[in-house]
Every structure is written in structure tokens, then in C-alpha cells.
Design an enzyme around this catalytic site. Structure first.
Site, mmCIF file in Angstrom:
data_model
loop_
_atom_site.group_PDB
_atom_site.id
_atom_site.type_symbol
_atom_site.label_atom_id
_atom_site.label_comp_id
_atom_site.label_asym_id
_atom_site.label_seq_id
_atom_site.Cartn_x
_atom_site.Cartn_y
_atom_site.Cartn_z
ATOM 1 N N LYS A 199 24.845 -5.682 -6.723
ATOM 2 C CA LYS A 199 26.209 -5.870 -7.229
ATOM 3 C C LYS A 199 27.237 -5.268 -6.272
ATOM 4 O O LYS A 199 28.406 -5.135 -6.612
ATOM 5 C CB LYS A 199 26.364 -5.227 -8.608
ATOM 6 C CG LYS A 199 25.473 -5.823 -9.671
ATOM 7 C CD LYS A 199 25.747 -5.154 -11.013
ATOM 8 C CE LYS A 199 24.758 -5.601 -12.065
ATOM 9 N NZ LYS A 199 24.818 -4.730 -13.246
ATOM 10 N N ARG A 258 0.808 -1.231 0.000
ATOM 11 C CA ARG A 258 0.000 0.000 0.000
ATOM 12 C C ARG A 258 0.835 1.272 0.000
ATOM 13 O O ARG A 258 0.460 2.248 -0.652
ATOM 14 C CB ARG A 258 -1.050 -0.028 1.115
ATOM 15 C CG ARG A 258 -0.563 0.044 2.513
ATOM 16 C CD ARG A 258 -1.361 -0.832 3.442
ATOM 17 N NE ARG A 258 -0.854 -2.192 3.361
ATOM 18 C CZ ARG A 258 -1.595 -3.271 3.262
ATOM 19 N NH1 ARG A 258 -2.882 -3.172 3.257
ATOM 20 N NH2 ARG A 258 -1.040 -4.458 3.191
ATOM 21 N N ARG A 283 12.215 3.734 1.255
ATOM 22 C CA ARG A 283 11.983 2.792 2.358
ATOM 23 C C ARG A 283 13.230 1.940 2.491
ATOM 24 O O ARG A 283 13.751 1.431 1.487
ATOM 25 C CB ARG A 283 10.763 1.919 2.083
ATOM 26 C CG ARG A 283 10.658 0.749 3.065
ATOM 27 C CD ARG A 283 9.358 0.002 2.960
ATOM 28 N NE ARG A 283 8.262 0.761 3.549
ATOM 29 C CZ ARG A 283 7.063 0.260 3.825
ATOM 30 N NH1 ARG A 283 6.800 -1.005 3.537
ATOM 31 N NH2 ARG A 283 6.125 1.002 4.367
HETATM 32 C C1 NCD Z 1 3.782 -0.895 8.015
HETATM 33 C C2 NCD Z 1 5.270 -0.786 7.796
HETATM 34 O O1 NCD Z 1 5.772 -1.116 6.736
HETATM 35 O O2 NCD Z 1 5.920 -0.326 8.719
HETATM 36 N N1 NCD Z 1 3.053 -1.135 6.867
HETATM 37 C C3 NCD Z 1 2.660 -0.084 6.099
HETATM 38 O O3 NCD Z 1 3.430 0.769 5.723
HETATM 39 N N2 NCD Z 1 1.363 -0.003 5.820
HETATM 40 C C4 NCD Z 1 3.459 -1.861 9.082
HETATM 41 C C5 NCD Z 1 3.811 -3.294 8.887
HETATM 42 O O4 NCD Z 1 4.570 -3.667 7.995
HETATM 43 O O5 NCD Z 1 3.317 -4.102 9.695
#
Ligand code: NCD
Length: 317
Positions: free
Chosen positions: A86, A58, A108
């Protein structure tokens, strides 16, 4: 109202007024997203690159949609197939991308602090889409917007965050945001899943769901973050569900109009009963997803205004 930040790396550096500014603009984007024509032009001409070093459904989808709806050129880097495999370092990858002149970088990463480090090396705005156990600011903002719309306010509410607190960046960002907005936050979960020394942070900590949920306005459930566990934190999933899984019986301790939240992905029958998750009178889990797109549109819009504004001047919105 001012929003002067250059990056969105966490909730920690935000002032309550900045939080409100993002949420107010997000409300407008909720309306836009409900129209047949969902196009705005706040990011027209800008380039947004999404770099996800951890799995995401999401969050990545909603950052991508948010950018596209506002007119950005959006590129999703397939990090699994990238030069990182790599041996290239995160910083070298970032510098390479930086040379292509992106305006917004959405990142992320499994390591806490990696996104902050990266932000120091690039010229564009960086948005943290979750770094290790540290922060997940857009999740806390979308949760705040969901609560504000469901409850009509975002202050003086009793909110229980339940489950695997110690591995959760969602819990951390929410705790900071909800505290800044003057709510009473309780943490509920087994001691093995509580960060050590948490009692000193002015939050109430409960081991028992019945006590922890008593009279709360909001019940926020968390996933067991097994990928961040390196040992036996819980006896078994069955036992965990019995003691901490949200079912009708446990929810009955909360206020009769309490809402149920979960950031997803959720494990039905582990931290939450499927019927509760699907109960449209209690669960706002789908609203959270809807708010996610709007909040990310608002955050990127505000950061883009600051990119365009003369240096050292926040924009007035
Ligand atoms: C969360 C995350 O990645 O920290 N998910 C998200 O972003 N909706 C929580 C999770 O992974 O449990």
C-alpha cells in the site's frame, strides 16, 4: 570466547573467534536436533518476527524451526500482503513492528544495505537472511559448519566457488568467511559473471572449470541468479551447462575426496548434474540444510544472550 555482537548483519564485522563460537554452539544444536525431543529454552518468552521481502524456502523454514525449537513465539509476516504493497516504506513497517516489542527480527530484502538500515531503526536484534547481492551470513556459517564437519577442519583448505559470482550474496559471505579462517578460495566462472576488479581481492580467478577445480577440497556451486540479471550474461543454459555445469567429468579434476555443495534452490542440468547432486559419497547438499537449522539456533541463542546481558558487555560462552 566472546560473542558481543548486537545484530548479525554480515560476516564482515565478525572476528574468527566469534565465527568459531557460533559454529561450536551449532554443533551442540545439531545433536539436539537429532533427538526425538528437540526442545531447548534459549529463546523462551522472546518474540521472533520473520520478514521476507523475497522468496525463500529453506532459509525461512529453517529460521522458523530454529526459533520454535528454542521456545520463541515466531511470527511470519506475509510481506506480499503487507502494507508495503500500500506504499508504506520499509522503515515505517519496521517502526510499526518495533512498537510491538519483538526481540529478534529476521529480514530478507532484495536491496543490498536495506537490512543494515533497518537495524539502525529498531531496538531488537536483527538477523540478515540475505540482502540483495550483499551478504547472507547464516548461509556462509552453515556452509562453514558443513565443511568443518566433513573435512575435520576449517583452515588451509582449497575451495572453489563456481558460477554466478557477481549476483551472489552467498559467494560474497563465503569468500569473506573462508578468507578470515585462512583458506585458499578460488572463483570459477565466465568473465560476465565475475564482479569487476575481483582479482585485486587476493583470490584466484579461473575461467575454465578443469583448471579451477584442480585439486580442490571443496566445490561450491551457485545458482544462476536470473532475477538479478538484466541482460544477456550467458549465451544459453545449454552452453552454460556444457562449460560450467558440474558433472562427473569436471569433478574428476578435484581431489578424490572433494565434497560438493550448493546453497539451493538448485537447477539440475543448468549448474549441476542431478546425479552428482544426489551422490551421497560426494554431495553434502542435504547436510547443508541440516546445518542451517542448527546454525540459526546458535546465532539467535547468542544474540538473545546479548539482549539479556547488561549493556556493552558481551557474553562469555
Ligand atoms: C540463496 C539466496 O537466497 O541467496 N539461497 C538460499 O538462501 N539458500 C542462493 C540462491 O537463491 O541461489
Amino acid at each position: 570466547m566472546t560473542f558481543s555482537a548486537r545484530h548479525l548483519l554480515g560476516i564482515e564485522p565478525l572476528h574468527p573467534v566469534e565465527i568459531t563460537t557460533i559454529l561450536d554452539l551449532a554443533d551442540k544444536y545439531v545433536d539436539l536436533n537429532r533427538q526425538p525431543n528437540k526442545h531447548g529454552d534459549a529463546l523462551r518468552g522472546l518474540t521472533q518476527i520473520n520478514m521476507f521481502f523475497e522468496n525463500s524456502t529453506r532459509t525461512q523454514a529453517s529460521f522458523e524451526l530454529a526459533g520454535k525449537r528454542l521456545g520463541a513465539d515466531v511470527m511470519n509476516m506475509a510481506m506480499q500482503a503487507s502494507s508495503i504493497k500500500k506504499g508504506e516504506t520499509l522503515i515505517d513497517t519496521a517502526l510499526t513492528l518495533n512498537a510491538m516489542h519483538p526481540d529478534l527480527l529476521v529480514v530478507r530484502h532484495p536491496h543490498s544495505g536495506a537490512v543494515d538500515l533497518l537495524a539502525q531503526k529498531v531496538n531488537c536484534a536483527v538477523l540478515n537472511a540475505g540482502d540483495g547481492k550483499h551478504e547472507h551470513p547464516t548461509q556462509a556459517l552453515l556452509d562453514a559448519l558443513t565443511i568443518r564437519r566433513a573435512k575435520g577442519r576449517l583452515h588451509r583448505l582449497n575451495i572453489a566457488i563456481c558460477g554466478d559470482i557477481s549476483h551472489s550474496r552467498v559467494a560474497r559471505s563465503n569468500l569473506i568467511l573462508l578468507g578470515k579462517m585462512e583458506n585458499r578460495v578460488r572463483l570459477v566462472g565466465p568473465p560476465t559473471l565475475m564482479p569487476s576488479g575481483i582479482g585485486e581481492f587476493g583470490v584466484e580467478v579461473y575461467e575454465d572449470m578443469a583448471e579451477g577445480l584442480k585439486d580442490v577440497d571443496v566445490v561450491m556451486m551457485l545458482r544462476l541468479q536470473r532475477e538479478r540479471m538484466d541482460g544477456g550474461f550467458i549465451p544459453s543454459e545449454r552452453e552454460y551447462y556444457h562449460r560450467y555445469g558440474l558433472d562427473a567429468e569436471k569433478l574428476a579434476h578435484a581431489k578424490p575426496d572433494a565434497i560438493v555443495m550448493h546453497p539451493g534452490p538448485m537447477n539440475r542440468g543448468v549448474e549441476i548434474d542431478g546425479d552428482i547432486a544426489d551422490d551421497i559419497n560426494r554431495s553434502v547438499i542435504q547436510e547443508q540444510v541440516e546445518m542451517g537449522v542448527a546454525v540459526r539456533m546458535a546465532a539467535m541463542d547468542l544474540l538473545a544472550r546479548n539482549l539479556r546481558a547488561p549493556k556493552d558487555e558481551g557474553v562469555y560462552v
